[in-house]
Design an enzyme around this catalytic site. Structure first.
Site, PDB file in Angstrom:
ATOM      1  N   GLU A  40       0.851  -1.185   0.000  1.00 30.33           N
ATOM      2  CA  GLU A  40       0.000   0.000   0.000  1.00 30.33           C
ATOM      3  C   GLU A  40       0.895   1.246   0.000  1.00 30.33           C
ATOM      4  O   GLU A  40       1.963   1.267   0.594  1.00 30.33           O
ATOM      5  CB  GLU A  40      -0.879  -0.003   1.260  1.00 30.33           C
ATOM      6  CG  GLU A  40      -1.807   1.195   1.372  1.00 30.33           C
ATOM      7  CD  GLU A  40      -2.617   1.186   2.671  1.00 30.33           C
ATOM      8  OE1 GLU A  40      -3.695   1.795   2.690  1.00 30.33           O
ATOM      9  OE2 GLU A  40      -2.162   0.578   3.661  1.00 30.33           O
ATOM     10  N   LYS A 113      -9.645   1.376  -2.379  1.00 31.55           N
ATOM     11  CA  LYS A 113      -9.846   0.855  -1.024  1.00 31.55           C
ATOM     12  C   LYS A 113     -11.247   1.194  -0.519  1.00 31.55           C
ATOM     13  O   LYS A 113     -11.660   2.353  -0.502  1.00 31.55           O
ATOM     14  CB  LYS A 113      -8.786   1.451  -0.103  1.00 31.55           C
ATOM     15  CG  LYS A 113      -8.780   0.895   1.313  1.00 31.55           C
ATOM     16  CD  LYS A 113      -7.621   1.521   2.085  1.00 31.55           C
ATOM     17  CE  LYS A 113      -7.499   0.989   3.498  1.00 31.55           C
ATOM     18  NZ  LYS A 113      -6.350   1.623   4.201  1.00 31.55           N
ATOM     19  N   CYS A 154      -5.090  -3.299   2.899  1.00 30.77           N
ATOM     20  CA  CYS A 154      -4.840  -3.051   4.318  1.00 30.77           C
ATOM     21  C   CYS A 154      -6.068  -3.265   5.209  1.00 30.77           C
ATOM     22  O   CYS A 154      -6.441  -4.393   5.485  1.00 30.77           O
ATOM     23  CB  CYS A 154      -4.249  -1.652   4.492  1.00 30.77           C
ATOM     24  SG  CYS A 154      -3.368  -1.400   6.063  1.00 30.77           S
TER      25      CYS A 154
END
Length: 275
Positions: A40, A113, A154
């Site tokens: 990330e 995300k 994440c």
């Protein structure tokens, strides 16, 4: 499928970060990898938003993305560029966007995300990702010559419904690039990633940021590759660098046959709460 995982210590200078990514692509190909996975925020990691803003652009103008696309074509390697901070999100916010790039340098798919990290940790760390980033709205699978790869980033790893949707749609690998904090990493990183692999009967590849960064943050490291049974094939500890793992994709079908949980999944209706 042979993969390479780049564990990075991304800083505040995109040009320097691009150089480390190009070096990683060369090392990955030299090591025989078919595909490189990066963390990330591979292009810029800077919590000083005013300082970072001068480096930010939309996808078409991002120099790190352009450099990685050139490197993929030069080395003839696929790359999962874990994510970049880009302009163009709703309400003037940024997007945290990952890319799958093929061995000709073409972008095959993108993923923004979905779950944003808004937390206050006992250590005093406070993060409000939603203040700067707009959330993604769709789950995404990248089709490669070796496997279907479900994309996430994440904090997404804490939401098993996303991985249920990805595995229901045929994902055999789950990619989880991250910049995990140290306290939460020590407590939850390994157990969550192994759980996601076991639940889905899929490989998990989690390329991570690691160490003390220029902006003052610390990240946990321990980039992992986990097989569908939950066995850890690679744990990179805390050092920067490129690691390798060989994935036997037949292992997915074998594990799913031994424990056919995906076939046994049922839709869950409304929950009744008895007074």
């Amino acid at each position: 499928m042979r993969i390479a995982v780049f564990q990075a210590r991304t800083g505040i200078d995109p040009a320097a970060n691009a150089a480390t990514l190009l070096d990683a692509a060369g090392k990955a190909r030299a090591g025989g990898a078919d595909m490189l996975f990066t963390p990330e925020m591979s292009g810029l990691l800077d919590r000083d938003r005013k300082r970072a803003a001068v480096h930010l652009s939309d996808e078409s103008g991002d120099p790190v993305l352009a450099a990685v696309r050139r490197a993929a074509a030069e080395h003839g390697i696929w790359v999962h560029l874990g994510s970049l901070a880009l302009t163009g999100g709703d309400g003037g916010r940024l997007v945290n966007r990952g890319f799958v790039i093929d061995d000709k340098g073409a972008i095959r798919t993108r993923y923004d995300k979905i779950h944003l990290f808004d937390v206050d940790l006992p250590t005093g760390e406070s993060w409000r990702e939603s203040a700067a980033y707009a959330p993604g709205e769709r789950s995404v699978i990248a089709v490669t010559p070796w496997a279907k790869i479900g994309l996430s980033i994440c904090y997404d790893m804490r939401f098993p419904d996303l991985y249920r949707a990805l595995s229901n749609a045929g994902a055999e690998i789950l990619a989880v690039p991250a910049a995990f904090t140290v306290p939460t990493g020590k407590a939850h990183w390994h157990v969550l990633l192994r759980a996601r692999a076991i639940e889905a009967g899929a490989f998990v590849i989690a390329a991570a940021q690691s160490g003390e960064h220029e902006d003052g943050r610390a990240t946990y490291g321990h980039s992992l590759v986990v097989d569908p049974w939950g066995d850890v094939l690679l744990d990179m500890g805390e050092a920067e660098g490129v690691g390798f793992a060989d994935l036997d994709m037949a292992r997915v079908a074998d594990v799913r046959a031994r424990v056919p949980a995906l076939k046994h999944r049922r839709a869950i209706g409304a929950v009744e709460v008895d007074a």
